[in-house]
Design a protein around this motif. Structure first.
Motif: not given
Length: 126
Positions: A56-61
């Motif tokens: 997910s985008d949140m995980g990458r951040m």
């Protein structure tokens, strides 16, 4: 097993699972470049400690922030180590590690190295 070898076998849709993020590279840039490369190939990354994924985008951040914090922590540890060595050296307690190359055994040659930077540099060229 080296990461490059593992990357040869991964395909789009796969997930690379690692125990900890600090095992992926020597620096923040190494790890972030690897994460970017994996993302470009459609491969997600999952770290078990702390449990996080780049699916997910949140995980990458979150992974990006964790990698940068880990890098900062490593730099702080090295700074404290240098400060401790400096204090111990001034007290005569710390003498450094044993030399592996005898100074007399290293002969400087202008053909090998135009200006001798250090005996360690010359020893590596031998």
């Amino acid at each position: 097993m080296p990461v490059d070898t593992v990357l040869e076998f991964l395909q789009a849709g796969d997930e690379l699972v690692v125990h900890r993020l600090d095992r992926l590279g020597r620096s923040t840039r190494d790890v972030l470049n690897l994460i970017h490369e994996l993302h470009g190939k459609g491969i997600s990354l999952q770290a078990l400690e702390p449990e996080i994924t780049t699916a997910s985008d949140m995980g990458r951040m979150v992974i990006t922030v964790l990698v940068m914090v880990a890098d900062m922590e490593l730099k702080l540890i090295r700074d404290r180590q240098r400060a401790g060595i400096k204090v111990a050296t001034s007290r005569g307690v710390y003498k450094g590690r044993q030399k592996r190359v005898d100074d007399a055994a290293v002969a400087w040659s202008p053909k090998v190295l135009p200006t001798p930077k250090s005996l360690a540099t010359l020893a590596c060229l031998a």
